[in-house]
Design an enzyme around this catalytic site. Structure first.
Site: not given
Length: 503
Positions: A280, A354
């Site tokens: 990020k 996920r």
């Protein structure tokens, strides 16, 4: 943190530094004091309507007027708190008003908040009492663990809840107890989210969950890295591979005698999310201690099920990992094998939630529960679609989704249903594995995340709640949510489970 308790005294006689009463918004920028405000005004020997008019208090929601008592009642200060127009009164506006009272009380004071006997008139007294208790208890929250000189407001020493005009102790005592229990659960979730990531790495957070679970009378099982390897939890292991702190899966079980149904709650617990090798940018990393908010929500809810008398069996699964870059980290285009055998091509290591949830959901399904609900700070796309106050909900069972929507409305939390269309399945198509972990750029990111998770639940009724926006706030509000972790979802889960228990 302030204690919360019922006080069997009148608003004028309650032993507190500050007492809060309510008023609604009238016409022409005037307010309409409630019966409790009028009664307190009489004890103060003032025309409270005239006083409020003189300070231009109009009764807007969360507006506050401060009236010194000059020793004429037990409290030294009266707060008159606005609830907005009477025709728009709801339990949520009452919750917000009680929160505003806490956030405007004098520093280091004892605050008494009056449960109004006349507002809102359609709600049972116990529900009003629970709502006032929740608002005041959450409004008094401040996270000061790491401050050498705590300065945050409010810093109340205690919150007392008082029966208002026409109400008795029997009318509200049970509601106060329920509200205080919900506040305790929500504060736990907030504390965990606000804790710096170095102090809640997966093994440490698992130990905290064990302590909380055992104190709550739950059965607790922790799967360490070897147990995860033996059990085929390739998603959790793959995400945690880059960290020096190995991942964990914590299983907490609440099973009261005669439980007639079984609900599994699954929480994403990424204790810090750097993005892994799909790193990020720095400004997107600054709040990533909150990426375990789903797990915090589940643990908070699990901690009070016995106190609330929930009669259904509830299992909580906390999928804990730290997503870090290193020479051991999962690489882009690596293939992982989930619990149950499904394979995934990892095309972005920053779509890691996920991966851990896929394993936990597959494991949850093996128990054949009546329902599975997962909560996760899953996608930035949720914030784009719904902002930072509304969670996205989706799933494979409309009845369960309606249950969540109803519980959220009762709890004062906002959710909005999103679809899971079959025609978007091709977004996850992989050339080398069963599917990949991201979809097409800038297209339906929240929905694609839901479609990924749906692959692991089979026919079990399941709902996914994406709390990426509402789980953490950098702004706070004027009611009962300070900056930082919000505890979003705790109240909804408890309202749902209480309703399933016939409460």
């Amino acid at each position: 943190m302030s204690d919360i308790a019922f006080a069997e005294q009148t608003p004028a006689d309650v032993q507190a530094d500050v007492v809060a009463v309510f008023a609604t918004k009238g016409e022409n920028r005037t307010s309409v004091p409630g019966a409790d405000a009028v009664a307190v005004g009489e004890r103060l020997e003032i025309d409270i309507s005239a006083v409020l008019s003189g300070v231009r208090f109009d009764g807007d929601l969360a507006a506050v007027a401060r009236i010194p008592t000059q020793g004429k009642i037990a409290a030294s200060l009266v707060l008159v708190v606005g609830l907005g127009p009477a025709e728009k009164l709801t339990l949520e506006t009452l919750r917000r008003g009680a929160g505003a009272a806490a956030r405007n009380a004098t520093k280091d004071a004892t605050l008494a908040v009056v449960v109004p006997g006349d507002l809102p008139s359609e709600a049972p007294p116990a529900d009003r009492a629970q709502t006032v208790t929740e608002g005041a208890g959450l409004g008094s929250y401040a996270f000061t663990t790491y401050r050498s000189k705590p300065t945050e407001l409010p810093s109340l020493t205690a919150v007392k809840i008082v029966a208002g005009n026409g109400l008795s102790a029997d009318d509200i005592r049970g509601g106060v107890d329920r509200g205080a229990t919900v506040v305790r659960a929500t504060r736990l979730a907030r504390d965990l989210v606000n804790t710096p990531p170095a102090d809640k790495r997966p093994p440490v957070l698992a130990e905290k969950a064990v302590a909380v679970g055992e104190a709550a009378g739950l059965r607790v099982r922790v799967l360490d890295e070897q147990a995860l390897e033996d059990g085929g939890f390739g998603g959790i292991l793959g995400v945690g591979r880059g960290s020096s702190a190995p991942p964990r899966l914590v299983e907490l079980t609440y099973e009261p005698d005669g439980a007639g149904s079984h609900v599994v709650l699954v929480g994403k617990g990424i204790t810090f999310d750097s993005g892994g090798l799909s790193l990020k940018p720095p400004n997107a990393m600054s709040t990533m201690k909150m990426d375990m908010a789903g797990a915090a929500t589940v643990l908070g809810a699990m901690s009070v099920l016995g106190d609330l008398g929930v009669t259904v069996k509830v299992t909580g699964l906390l999928a804990l990992a730290e997503n870090m870059p290193s020479g051991h980290a999962t690489r882009v285009s690596d293939v992982l094998t989930h619990r149950g055998g499904k394979t995934v091509e990892v095309m972005n290591t920053d779509a890691e939630g996920r991966l851990v949830l896929g394993d936990a959901l597959a494991y949850a399904t093996e128990a054949q529960p009546d329902a599975i609900i997962d909560l996760a700070t899953l996608t930035g796309a949720q914030i784009v679609a719904l902002g930072n106050r509304i969670a996205g909900v989706m799933g494979n069972n409309d009845d369960l989704i309606e249950e969540i929507k109803s519980a959220a409305a009762a709890a004062g939390e906002q959710v909005w249903q999103l679809p899971l269309p079959d025609e978007y399945e091709d977004h996850l198509r992989s050339e080398v594995a069963d599917f990949k972990n991201i979809g097409k750029p800038m297209q339906a990111g929240t929905i694609i995340g839901g479609l990924y998770l749906q692959k692991f639940v089979g026919e079990v009724p399941w709902a996914h709640v994406d709390i990426a926006g509402p789980a953490f706030t950098e702004e706070g509000d004027s009611w009962y949510t300070p900056k930082g972790g919000t505890g979003m979802g705790v109240r909804t889960l408890l309202a749902l489970l209480t309703a399933r228990s016939g409460g």
